[in-house]
Design an enzyme around this catalytic site. Sequence first.
Site, short mmCIF file in Angstrom:
data_model
loop_
_atom_site.label_atom_id
_atom_site.label_comp_id
_atom_site.label_asym_id
_atom_site.label_seq_id
_atom_site.Cartn_x
_atom_site.Cartn_y
_atom_site.Cartn_z
N LYS A 292 0.81 -1.22 0.00
CA LYS A 292 0.00 0.00 0.00
C LYS A 292 0.84 1.27 0.00
O LYS A 292 2.02 1.26 0.37
CB LYS A 292 -0.99 -0.02 1.16
CG LYS A 292 -2.16 -0.94 0.83
CD LYS A 292 -3.30 -0.87 1.80
CE LYS A 292 -4.44 -1.77 1.27
NZ LYS A 292 -5.43 -2.04 2.30
N ARG B 18 -3.95 -9.99 4.72
CA ARG B 18 -4.35 -9.97 3.30
C ARG B 18 -3.15 -9.51 2.50
O ARG B 18 -2.75 -8.34 2.62
CB ARG B 18 -5.54 -9.02 3.14
CG ARG B 18 -6.11 -8.98 1.74
CD ARG B 18 -7.27 -8.00 1.66
NE ARG B 18 -7.84 -7.97 0.32
CZ ARG B 18 -7.34 -7.26 -0.69
NH1 ARG B 18 -6.28 -6.51 -0.50
NH2 ARG B 18 -7.92 -7.29 -1.88
N1 HH2 Z 1 -7.53 -3.58 0.68
C1 HH2 Z 1 -7.85 -3.57 -0.62
C2 HH2 Z 1 -8.98 -4.24 -1.10
N2 HH2 Z 1 -9.78 -4.93 -0.25
N3 HH2 Z 1 -10.23 -5.71 1.93
C3 HH2 Z 1 -9.94 -5.73 3.24
N4 HH2 Z 1 -10.71 -6.42 4.10
N5 HH2 Z 1 -8.85 -5.07 3.74
C4 HH2 Z 1 -8.02 -4.34 2.94
O1 HH2 Z 1 -7.05 -3.74 3.47
C5 HH2 Z 1 -8.30 -4.29 1.54
C6 HH2 Z 1 -9.45 -4.98 1.07
C7 HH2 Z 1 -6.99 -2.80 -1.59
O2 HH2 Z 1 -5.96 -3.58 -2.10
P1 HH2 Z 1 -5.98 -4.34 -3.52
O3 HH2 Z 1 -7.08 -5.34 -3.59
O4 HH2 Z 1 -4.64 -4.91 -3.75
O5 HH2 Z 1 -6.18 -3.22 -4.59
P2 HH2 Z 1 -7.46 -2.70 -5.39
O6 HH2 Z 1 -8.46 -2.21 -4.40
O7 HH2 Z 1 -6.90 -1.59 -6.25
O8 HH2 Z 1 -8.00 -3.84 -6.19
#
Ligand code: HH2
Length: 255
Positions: free
Chosen positions: A201, A235
């Site tokens: 992040k 995660r």
């Molecule tokens: N972070 C992201 C997405 N979903 N869900 C939970 N429970 N906690 C988190 O910290 C979280 C989440 C963002 O990360 P990522 O899926 O890699 O990116 P994007 O939202 O751009 O798909």
Amino acid sequence: MGVVNVTPDSFSDGGRFLDPRAAIVHARGLIEEGADIVDLGGESSRPGAHAVAEEEELRRILPILKALKDVPVSVDTRRPAVMRAALAEGASMINDIEALQAPGALAAVSGGDCAVCLMHKKGDPATMQQDPRYDDVVAEVHAFLAARVAECEKAGLQRDRIVVDPGFGFGKTVAHNLSLLKRLPELVALGVPVLAGWSRKSSLGAITGRPVGERLAASLAAALLAVQHGARILRVHDVRETRDALAVLQALERA
Ligand code: HH2
């Protein structure tokens, strides 16, 4: 929990797994590397992201879910219709960045036996990183999550199906994220498992000066710190490396 984003625009793996075959191979690879759960997402929630249509979200995730019946899959969605469709295809968990606040979301999950992850965020992805403010970020996140856990229990969800998440990076500055990490034990005191998502992040970029593709070391450090502060689920995008880091921590605990 290993991340599989079936999106063109996720901040670190956008576009890599839009082809269902690539997503399925990646998900199975994450399980082989030691993930206990695969978190499947069909809509990016990165800062600045815009919503996708429900049909498009379903089109992205359902073929992958159908091919992963033998794997514990969490579906990262805020839409009740997607929750219902995902559960009908055997999803084990619903991971909702809106903590089941959408009308119909609680009803979509409460009848079955899936786990749920209730995440805190302030604002919406499109604008949430524009000057987020709190009097006391930990107190506010704690109060929100406590209220959501209570609401879930009222709707008939047993406590042992509930996980909470402070939502690192969701309407939070670097300082807010660090306060939440330092005071994570206050959230652990809610009495349900805490999930932490620091992987790659932007706060880690701000701390290290590294672009998204070079945040592995920082992500591993944050993962270990989160566990040491009481997180029970991580995660992450880099499962094998996180498993190795955790193995060192676990060896120390056993020594
Ligand atoms: N972070 C992201 C997405 N979903 N869900 C939970 N429970 N906690 C988190 O910290 C979280 C989440 C963002 O990360 P990522 O899926 O890699 O990116 P994007 O939202 O751009 O798909």
